[in-house]
Scaffold this active site. Structure first.
Site, PDB file in Angstrom:
ATOM      1  NE  ARG A  14       7.211  58.225 -31.059  1.00 31.52           N
ATOM      2  CZ  ARG A  14       6.412  58.724 -29.709  1.00 31.52           C
ATOM      3  NH1 ARG A  14       6.803  59.557 -28.955  1.00 31.52           N
ATOM      4  NH2 ARG A  14       5.094  58.180 -29.613  1.00 31.52           N
ATOM      5  CG  ASP A  42      24.833  35.308 -20.531  1.00 31.96           C
ATOM      6  OD1 ASP A  42      25.956  35.825 -20.768  1.00 31.96           O
ATOM      7  OD2 ASP A  42      24.720  34.209 -20.782  1.00 31.96           O
ATOM      8  CB  THR A  97      18.309  40.399 -17.612  1.00 28.03           C
ATOM      9  OG1 THR A  97      18.173  39.518 -16.502  1.00 28.03           O
ATOM     10  CG2 THR A  97      19.907  40.687 -17.683  1.00 28.03           C
ATOM     11  CG  ASP A 143      18.372  37.737 -13.795  1.00 32.30           C
ATOM     12  OD1 ASP A 143      17.431  38.031 -12.805  1.00 32.30           O
ATOM     13  OD2 ASP A 143      18.369  36.889 -14.530  1.00 32.30           O
ATOM     14  N   GLY A 194      16.932  36.205  -9.755  1.00 33.16           N
ATOM     15  CA  GLY A 194      18.526  36.532  -9.845  1.00 33.16           C
ATOM     16  C   GLY A 194      19.076  35.509 -10.789  1.00 33.16           C
ATOM     17  CB  SER A 231      11.136  39.525  13.602  1.00 34.59           C
ATOM     18  OG  SER A 231      11.502  40.940  13.212  1.00 34.59           O
ATOM     19  CD  GLU A 243      15.689  32.484  -9.505  1.00 37.21           C
ATOM     20  OE1 GLU A 243      14.619  32.042  -9.472  1.00 37.21           O
ATOM     21  OE2 GLU A 243      16.088  32.982 -10.638  1.00 37.21           O
ATOM     22  CG  HIS A 252       7.281  35.307 -12.510  1.00 38.49           C
ATOM     23  ND1 HIS A 252       7.171  34.230 -12.019  1.00 38.49           N
ATOM     24  CD2 HIS A 252       7.868  35.350 -13.798  1.00 38.49           C
ATOM     25  CE1 HIS A 252       8.061  33.465 -12.829  1.00 38.49           C
ATOM     26  NE2 HIS A 252       8.461  33.797 -13.712  1.00 38.49           N
TER      27      HIS A 252
END
Ligand code: F6P
Length: 326
Positions: free
Chosen positions: A28, A106, A129, A131, A174, A218, A225, A255
């Protein structure tokens, strides 16, 4: 200096919520500035396969609220090969495209830099991203939505964790950055977090876990990850050897963190970045990446170095520890 008239836009790497809002703003703003904008499909593969289409106003209607990317994305293996990059350049030439906007992270910028320098073709990078790990920018499009996705999933896990007095190990994305993990731990009241940037003190962690078990409490432990332990399942295997007498469950969010409607922040940042990207071509200020610094969008010369430089990881971790019971 010749005026740029036809601009290509592509999305590359992992999709991130807000990419569509950014594509909309680019198309636009491009049209409002008297330029033509071409969609290049499936990342750099679209250049190689000549999968390129001129976009009109209506092509980007009703997409500001949608996750994913209408252009499709890829991590193109072929683009690493100089022979395919030559084909890509020929296709851009055939379509009269004289500048390209790359929405990605990156890895995409690294590839883009090689290609655009090789063929002396103007480009602008827009940081996208989940991350938030690009050097030179405090924000990347998609980070806020991914955090909100992770938070809402963890809130639900907390309900069942507390009902059963269980320990939950929750793995978040991440890549090699612990920013998603650290920020979700902070904002879900999690007991601890494992991130690649800081080495864990296992003795302290075990003592804390034992204390929580004794209190019949708890615990939610967030695992990035990219942590060197290798993820939540590996931490589970490690804890199993400690005979903790408490049920431990593992959830890998995966995901779902990357999907869904972008939040207010991602729509706003995506729109502002998109408008800025076009304005750089109008001002002939290209071969730059857009970034956020002290709340303002600026342009810089991208170098591939790990991002997150403005974050004090240790301080945030200390806060998480001091706010948790054990
Ligand atoms: O870079 C975005 C990201 O979602 C990372 O957090 C994750 O490590 C990676 O992409 C997953 O990639 P793929 O979708 O190819 O499995």
């Amino acid at each position: 200096m010749t005026k740029i008239q036809n601009i290509g836009v592509l999305t590359s790497g992992g999709d991130s919520p807000g990419m569509n809002a950014c594509i909309r703003a680019i198309v636009r703003q491009g049209l409002s500035s008297g330029l033509s904008v071409f969609g290049i499909y499936d990342g750099f593969n679209g250049m190689i396969d000549n999968h390129i289409k001129k976009l009109v106003y209506g092509d980007v209607s009703n997409i500001i609220q949608r996750g994913g990317t209408i252009l499709g994305t890829a991590r193109s293996e072929r683009f690493l090969d100089a022979a395919f990059r030559k084909v890509a350049f020929e296709n851009l030439k055939d379509n009269d495209i004289d500048g390209v906007i790359v929405l990605g992270g990156d890895g995409s910028f690294k590839g883009a830099k090689v290609f655009f320098e090789e063929y002396n073709l103007p480009f602008i990078g827009v940081p996208c991203t989940i991350d938030n790990d690009i050097n030179g920018t405090e924000y990347t499009i998609g980070f806020d939505t991914a955090l909100n996705n992770a938070i809402s999933a963890i809130d639900k896990i907390k309900d069942t964790a507390s009902a059963h007095h269980r320990i939950f190990l929750v793995e978040v994305m991440g890549n090699n950055s612990g920013l998603i993990a650290l920020n979700t731990a902070l904002t879900t009241g999690s007991e601890d977090v494992f991130i690649p940037e800081i080495e864990e003190n296992f003795a302290q962690f075990e003592t804390k876990i034992q204390r929580a078990i004794s209190a019949n409490k708890s615990s939610i432990i967030i695992v990035s990850e990219g942590d060197e332990i290798g993820g939540a399942r590996e931490l589970f295997n490690y804890l199993k050897t400690k005979n903790l007498h408490q049920k431990i469950r593992v959830t890998v969010l995966g995901h779902i963190q990357r999907g869904g409607a972008p939040t207010f922040l991602d729509r706003k940042m995506a729109t502002e970045f998109g408008v800025m990207a076009i304005n750089q071509f109008v001002k002939n200020n290209y071969n730059r990446t857009l970034g956020l610094k002290n709340g303002k969008i600026y342009t810089y010369d991208f170098e591939s170095v790990k991002g997150g430089e403005s974050v004090d990881f240790q301080e945030l971790l200390n806060t998480i520890h001091s706010l948790s019971l054990y």
